[in-house]
Design a protein around this motif. Structure first.
Motif, PDB file in Angstrom:
ATOM      1  N   ALA A  37       0.833  -1.206   0.000  1.00  0.00           N
ATOM      2  CA  ALA A  37       0.000   0.000   0.000  1.00  0.00           C
ATOM      3  C   ALA A  37       0.865   1.252   0.000  1.00  0.00           C
ATOM      4  O   ALA A  37       2.067   1.185   0.236  1.00  0.00           O
ATOM      5  N   THR A  38       0.222   2.384  -0.243  1.00  0.00           N
ATOM      6  CA  THR A  38       0.911   3.676  -0.178  1.00  0.00           C
ATOM      7  C   THR A  38       0.617   4.393   1.134  1.00  0.00           C
ATOM      8  O   THR A  38       0.985   5.543   1.303  1.00  0.00           O
ATOM      9  N   ARG A  39      -0.042   3.717   2.040  1.00  0.00           N
ATOM     10  CA  ARG A  39      -0.326   4.350   3.325  1.00  0.00           C
ATOM     11  C   ARG A  39      -0.219   3.317   4.436  1.00  0.00           C
ATOM     12  O   ARG A  39      -0.297   2.112   4.221  1.00  0.00           O
ATOM     13  N   VAL A  40      -0.040   3.817   5.634  1.00  0.00           N
ATOM     14  CA  VAL A  40       0.014   3.005   6.836  1.00  0.00           C
ATOM     15  C   VAL A  40      -0.465   3.906   7.971  1.00  0.00           C
ATOM     16  O   VAL A  40      -0.484   5.123   7.825  1.00  0.00           O
ATOM     17  N   GLY A  41      -0.865   3.351   9.055  1.00  0.00           N
ATOM     18  CA  GLY A  41      -1.256   4.192  10.167  1.00  0.00           C
ATOM     19  C   GLY A  41      -2.587   3.863  10.772  1.00  0.00           C
ATOM     20  O   GLY A  41      -3.014   4.507  11.714  1.00  0.00           O
ATOM     21  N   ASP A  42      -3.272   2.855  10.251  1.00  0.00           N
ATOM     22  CA  ASP A  42      -4.576   2.499  10.799  1.00  0.00           C
ATOM     23  C   ASP A  42      -4.475   1.526  11.972  1.00  0.00           C
ATOM     24  O   ASP A  42      -5.446   1.277  12.653  1.00  0.00           O
ATOM     25  N   SER A  50      -2.006  -4.908   9.657  1.00  0.00           N
ATOM     26  CA  SER A  50      -1.743  -6.348   9.640  1.00  0.00           C
ATOM     27  C   SER A  50      -0.290  -6.568   9.228  1.00  0.00           C
ATOM     28  O   SER A  50       0.364  -5.659   8.706  1.00  0.00           O
ATOM     29  N   LEU A  51       0.192  -7.765   9.468  1.00  0.00           N
ATOM     30  CA  LEU A  51       1.552  -8.142   9.075  1.00  0.00           C
ATOM     31  C   LEU A  51       1.482  -9.323   8.124  1.00  0.00           C
ATOM     32  O   LEU A  51       0.617 -10.175   8.300  1.00  0.00           O
ATOM     33  N   PRO A  52       2.353  -9.410   7.159  1.00  0.00           N
ATOM     34  CA  PRO A  52       3.352  -8.429   6.741  1.00  0.00           C
ATOM     35  C   PRO A  52       2.728  -7.291   5.939  1.00  0.00           C
ATOM     36  O   PRO A  52       1.715  -7.470   5.271  1.00  0.00           O
ATOM     37  N   TRP A  53       3.343  -6.122   6.004  1.00  0.00           N
ATOM     38  CA  TRP A  53       2.843  -4.900   5.354  1.00  0.00           C
ATOM     39  C   TRP A  53       3.999  -4.211   4.651  1.00  0.00           C
ATOM     40  O   TRP A  53       5.041  -3.980   5.265  1.00  0.00           O
ATOM     41  N   LEU A  54       3.818  -3.868   3.381  1.00  0.00           N
ATOM     42  CA  LEU A  54       4.848  -3.177   2.606  1.00  0.00           C
ATOM     43  C   LEU A  54       4.337  -1.795   2.213  1.00  0.00           C
ATOM     44  O   LEU A  54       3.346  -1.675   1.498  1.00  0.00           O
ATOM     45  N   LEU A  55       5.007  -0.775   2.719  1.00  0.00           N
ATOM     46  CA  LEU A  55       4.662   0.613   2.425  1.00  0.00           C
ATOM     47  C   LEU A  55       5.535   1.116   1.294  1.00  0.00           C
ATOM     48  O   LEU A  55       6.760   0.966   1.328  1.00  0.00           O
ATOM     49  N   THR A 122       6.175   1.486  16.933  1.00  0.00           N
ATOM     50  CA  THR A 122       5.321   0.318  17.158  1.00  0.00           C
ATOM     51  C   THR A 122       6.055  -0.840  17.818  1.00  0.00           C
ATOM     52  O   THR A 122       5.412  -1.810  18.209  1.00  0.00           O
ATOM     53  N   ALA A 123       7.374  -0.768  17.885  1.00  0.00           N
ATOM     54  CA  ALA A 123       8.228  -1.840  18.418  1.00  0.00           C
ATOM     55  C   ALA A 123       8.143  -3.113  17.579  1.00  0.00           C
ATOM     56  O   ALA A 123       8.499  -4.186  18.041  1.00  0.00           O
TER      57      ALA A 123
END
Length: 149
Positions: A37-42, A50-55, A122-123
């Motif tokens: 995605a082009t966003r993160v922060g929710d 969710s994991l894994p996440w690629l920004l 987020t650690a």
């Protein structure tokens, strides 16, 4: 004459649209179920939901008239372990740097990474990398305008 100039495509969005099916088709365990995605922060603490996440983010951008763009794209992957984050980014970076990665993309060159670490907010384990990506602005017929080469 409104709308007569070609408008560059959003390179970060183009990279996302290219990486989603390319990563889904890969057999490496580190990219299984990855969301791009082009966003993160929710998620909690401003992290990914969710994991894994690629920004995918764009750090700089140039446009060579009439149609070739050059952007430095930063990839950040949150994962379950630092090793998995780094492995997932290595695959994504490799897919962007092949001679013709996907429609609209003309190729890429790695700049840095993948480098792993812990997200201070987020650690969670993460890794980051960057690539210079070249993209072609697609020819289109603007409303009321001419077709561009």
């Amino acid at each position: 004459m409104t709308g007569a100039l070609p408008v560059p495509v959003d390179v970060a969005d183009l990279v996302v649209r290219a990486l989603r099916p390319l990563l889904t088709a890969r057999a490496e365990p580190a990219v299984a179920g990855i969301r791009v995605a082009t966003r993160v922060g929710d998620g909690p603490d401003g992290g990914p939901p969710s994991l894994p996440w690629l920004l995918v983010a764009e750090d700089s951008h140039t446009w060579t008239w009439p149609a070739v763009q050059r952007a430095v794209v930063r990839l950040t992957c949150w994962h379950r372990t630092e090793h998995e984050a780094k492995a997932a980014l290595a695959v994504a970076l490799a897919l962007l740097c092949v001679p013709v990665p996907a429609p609209g993309l003309l190729g890429g060159d790695p700049v840095i990474g993948p480098l792993s670490g812990i997200d201070p907010h987020t650690a969670r384990p993460l890794a980051t990398a960057a690539a210079v990506v070249r993209a072609r602005t697609p020819a289109h017929r603007p409303p009321g305008g001419h077709a561009w080469p």
